[in-house]
Scaffold this motif. Sequence first.
Motif, mmCIF file in Angstrom:
data_model
loop_
_atom_site.group_PDB
_atom_site.id
_atom_site.type_symbol
_atom_site.label_atom_id
_atom_site.label_comp_id
_atom_site.label_asym_id
_atom_site.label_seq_id
_atom_site.Cartn_x
_atom_site.Cartn_y
_atom_site.Cartn_z
ATOM 1 N N PRO A 101 85.672 7.436 13.441
ATOM 2 C CA PRO A 101 85.328 6.992 12.092
ATOM 3 C C PRO A 101 86.528 6.461 11.321
ATOM 4 O O PRO A 101 86.374 5.662 10.397
ATOM 5 C CB PRO A 101 84.747 8.238 11.429
ATOM 6 C CG PRO A 101 85.152 9.378 12.276
ATOM 7 C CD PRO A 101 85.409 8.854 13.651
ATOM 8 N N GLN A 102 87.745 6.838 11.713
ATOM 9 C CA GLN A 102 88.948 6.327 11.047
ATOM 10 C C GLN A 102 89.080 4.813 11.192
ATOM 11 O O GLN A 102 89.780 4.174 10.413
ATOM 12 C CB GLN A 102 90.210 6.988 11.607
ATOM 13 C CG GLN A 102 90.263 8.475 11.392
ATOM 14 C CD GLN A 102 89.654 9.250 12.564
ATOM 15 O OE1 GLN A 102 88.769 8.774 13.259
ATOM 16 N NE2 GLN A 102 90.128 10.457 12.761
ATOM 17 N N ASN A 103 88.399 4.223 12.184
ATOM 18 C CA ASN A 103 88.450 2.769 12.340
ATOM 19 C C ASN A 103 87.906 2.056 11.105
ATOM 20 O O ASN A 103 88.263 0.918 10.834
ATOM 21 C CB ASN A 103 87.662 2.323 13.571
ATOM 22 C CG ASN A 103 88.373 2.609 14.875
ATOM 23 O OD1 ASN A 103 89.398 3.276 14.910
ATOM 24 N ND2 ASN A 103 87.823 2.118 15.965
ATOM 25 N N GLY A 104 87.028 2.718 10.363
ATOM 26 C CA GLY A 104 86.452 2.117 9.169
ATOM 27 C C GLY A 104 87.265 2.326 7.913
ATOM 28 O O GLY A 104 86.973 1.731 6.879
ATOM 29 N N ASP A 105 88.288 3.142 7.996
ATOM 30 C CA ASP A 105 89.148 3.393 6.826
ATOM 31 C C ASP A 105 90.213 2.296 6.766
ATOM 32 O O ASP A 105 91.383 2.514 7.024
ATOM 33 C CB ASP A 105 89.783 4.783 6.935
ATOM 34 C CG ASP A 105 90.597 5.141 5.705
ATOM 35 O OD1 ASP A 105 90.395 4.517 4.642
ATOM 36 O OD2 ASP A 105 91.442 6.044 5.823
ATOM 37 N N ILE A 106 89.779 1.103 6.419
ATOM 38 C CA ILE A 106 90.643 -0.079 6.472
ATOM 39 C C ILE A 106 91.813 0.041 5.501
ATOM 40 O O ILE A 106 92.926 -0.336 5.817
ATOM 41 C CB ILE A 106 89.858 -1.375 6.156
ATOM 42 C CG1 ILE A 106 88.511 -1.412 6.879
ATOM 43 C CG2 ILE A 106 90.689 -2.601 6.486
ATOM 44 C CD1 ILE A 106 88.563 -1.370 8.360
ATOM 45 N N ASN A 107 91.566 0.566 4.320
ATOM 46 C CA ASN A 107 92.645 0.658 3.328
ATOM 47 C C ASN A 107 93.513 1.899 3.517
ATOM 48 O O ASN A 107 94.496 2.079 2.810
ATOM 49 C CB ASN A 107 92.093 0.578 1.900
ATOM 50 C CG ASN A 107 91.190 1.742 1.542
ATOM 51 O OD1 ASN A 107 91.042 2.703 2.286
ATOM 52 N ND2 ASN A 107 90.550 1.634 0.377
ATOM 53 N N GLY A 108 93.161 2.765 4.476
ATOM 54 C CA GLY A 108 94.009 3.901 4.819
ATOM 55 C C GLY A 108 94.071 5.002 3.780
ATOM 56 O O GLY A 108 95.002 5.798 3.794
ATOM 57 N N ASP A 109 93.050 5.084 2.919
ATOM 58 C CA ASP A 109 93.093 6.112 1.877
ATOM 59 C C ASP A 109 92.503 7.449 2.323
ATOM 60 O O ASP A 109 92.481 8.405 1.561
ATOM 61 C CB ASP A 109 92.402 5.623 0.605
ATOM 62 C CG ASP A 109 90.904 5.405 0.759
ATOM 63 O OD1 ASP A 109 90.359 5.610 1.876
ATOM 64 O OD2 ASP A 109 90.270 5.021 -0.238
ATOM 65 N N GLY A 110 92.005 7.517 3.553
ATOM 66 C CA GLY A 110 91.438 8.750 4.066
ATOM 67 C C GLY A 110 90.010 9.007 3.630
ATOM 68 O O GLY A 110 89.413 10.000 4.007
ATOM 69 N N ASP A 111 89.462 8.110 2.839
ATOM 70 C CA ASP A 111 88.094 8.243 2.343
ATOM 71 C C ASP A 111 87.212 7.276 3.122
ATOM 72 O O ASP A 111 87.276 6.066 2.914
ATOM 73 C CB ASP A 111 88.063 7.910 0.849
ATOM 74 C CG ASP A 111 86.689 8.127 0.226
ATOM 75 O OD1 ASP A 111 85.875 8.875 0.807
ATOM 76 O OD2 ASP A 111 86.449 7.551 -0.846
ATOM 77 N N TYR A 112 86.415 7.804 4.030
ATOM 78 C CA TYR A 112 85.546 6.929 4.815
ATOM 79 C C TYR A 112 84.201 7.600 5.011
ATOM 80 O O TYR A 112 84.139 8.822 5.094
ATOM 81 C CB TYR A 112 86.185 6.564 6.147
ATOM 82 C CG TYR A 112 86.671 7.733 6.980
ATOM 83 C CD1 TYR A 112 85.832 8.385 7.879
ATOM 84 C CD2 TYR A 112 87.979 8.190 6.873
ATOM 85 C CE1 TYR A 112 86.281 9.443 8.644
ATOM 86 C CE2 TYR A 112 88.435 9.246 7.644
ATOM 87 C CZ TYR A 112 87.577 9.861 8.526
ATOM 88 O OH TYR A 112 88.031 10.915 9.294
ATOM 89 N N PRO A 113 83.137 6.801 4.993
ATOM 90 C CA PRO A 113 83.118 5.378 4.637
ATOM 91 C C PRO A 113 83.287 5.188 3.132
ATOM 92 O O PRO A 113 82.943 6.058 2.352
ATOM 93 C CB PRO A 113 81.731 4.912 5.078
ATOM 94 C CG PRO A 113 80.889 6.133 5.056
ATOM 95 C CD PRO A 113 81.802 7.300 5.357
ATOM 96 N N SER A 114 83.814 4.044 2.767
ATOM 97 C CA SER A 114 84.119 3.792 1.367
ATOM 98 C C SER A 114 84.004 2.305 1.055
ATOM 99 O O SER A 114 84.454 1.467 1.840
ATOM 100 C CB SER A 114 85.540 4.275 1.085
ATOM 101 O OG SER A 114 86.082 3.693 -0.059
ATOM 102 N N PHE A 115 83.420 2.002 -0.099
ATOM 103 C CA PHE A 115 83.306 0.600 -0.505
ATOM 104 C C PHE A 115 84.675 -0.012 -0.799
ATOM 105 O O PHE A 115 84.819 -1.223 -0.831
ATOM 106 C CB PHE A 115 82.362 0.456 -1.697
ATOM 107 C CG PHE A 115 80.934 0.697 -1.329
ATOM 108 C CD1 PHE A 115 80.226 -0.243 -0.599
ATOM 109 C CD2 PHE A 115 80.304 1.886 -1.650
ATOM 110 C CE1 PHE A 115 78.917 -0.018 -0.216
ATOM 111 C CE2 PHE A 115 78.987 2.125 -1.274
ATOM 112 C CZ PHE A 115 78.293 1.171 -0.554
ATOM 113 N N GLY A 116 85.697 0.816 -0.992
ATOM 114 C CA GLY A 116 87.055 0.319 -1.177
ATOM 115 C C GLY A 116 87.621 -0.344 0.073
ATOM 116 O O GLY A 116 88.676 -0.971 0.028
ATOM 117 N N ASP A 117 86.910 -0.221 1.190
ATOM 118 C CA ASP A 117 87.364 -0.835 2.443
ATOM 119 C C ASP A 117 86.820 -2.250 2.647
ATOM 120 O O ASP A 117 87.221 -2.932 3.589
ATOM 121 C CB ASP A 117 86.951 0.043 3.630
ATOM 122 C CG ASP A 117 87.633 1.390 3.590
ATOM 123 O OD1 ASP A 117 88.876 1.417 3.521
ATOM 124 O OD2 ASP A 117 86.937 2.412 3.614
#
Length: 113
Positions: A85-101
């Motif tokens: 699931p870390q593959n979806g944490d594009i912005n690297g904030d540790g919050d996934y899934p997140s619209f911030g990505d």
Amino acid sequence: EPNPCAQPTGACCFPDGHCEQLTEDDCTTAGGVAWTVGLPCEPNPCILRGDLNCDGTVDFGDINPFVLYLSNYSVWAQTYPDCPPQNGDINGDGDYPSFGDINPFVALLSGGG
């Protein structure tokens, strides 16, 4: 004395995110992607941010899985059970899934990330 003709080993990444020290040829044969040469697996280099279908690349084939990841995470997790699931944490904030990505994902696809 080491064999001078032996291929060097490196981090070989598999679709489920695990890493093994293998030669490039052995990595390819095992179904992995040769990630580094001569470098260890720790820390694990195999998280490929943006690769939401875990095919080893970040491309337009990841758009539908990314939308599924954001809109229905449990179905995404069932559809891609070996995908970290870390593959979806594009912005690297540790919050996934997140619209911030979303914007960082678009930047990855357009070559700006």
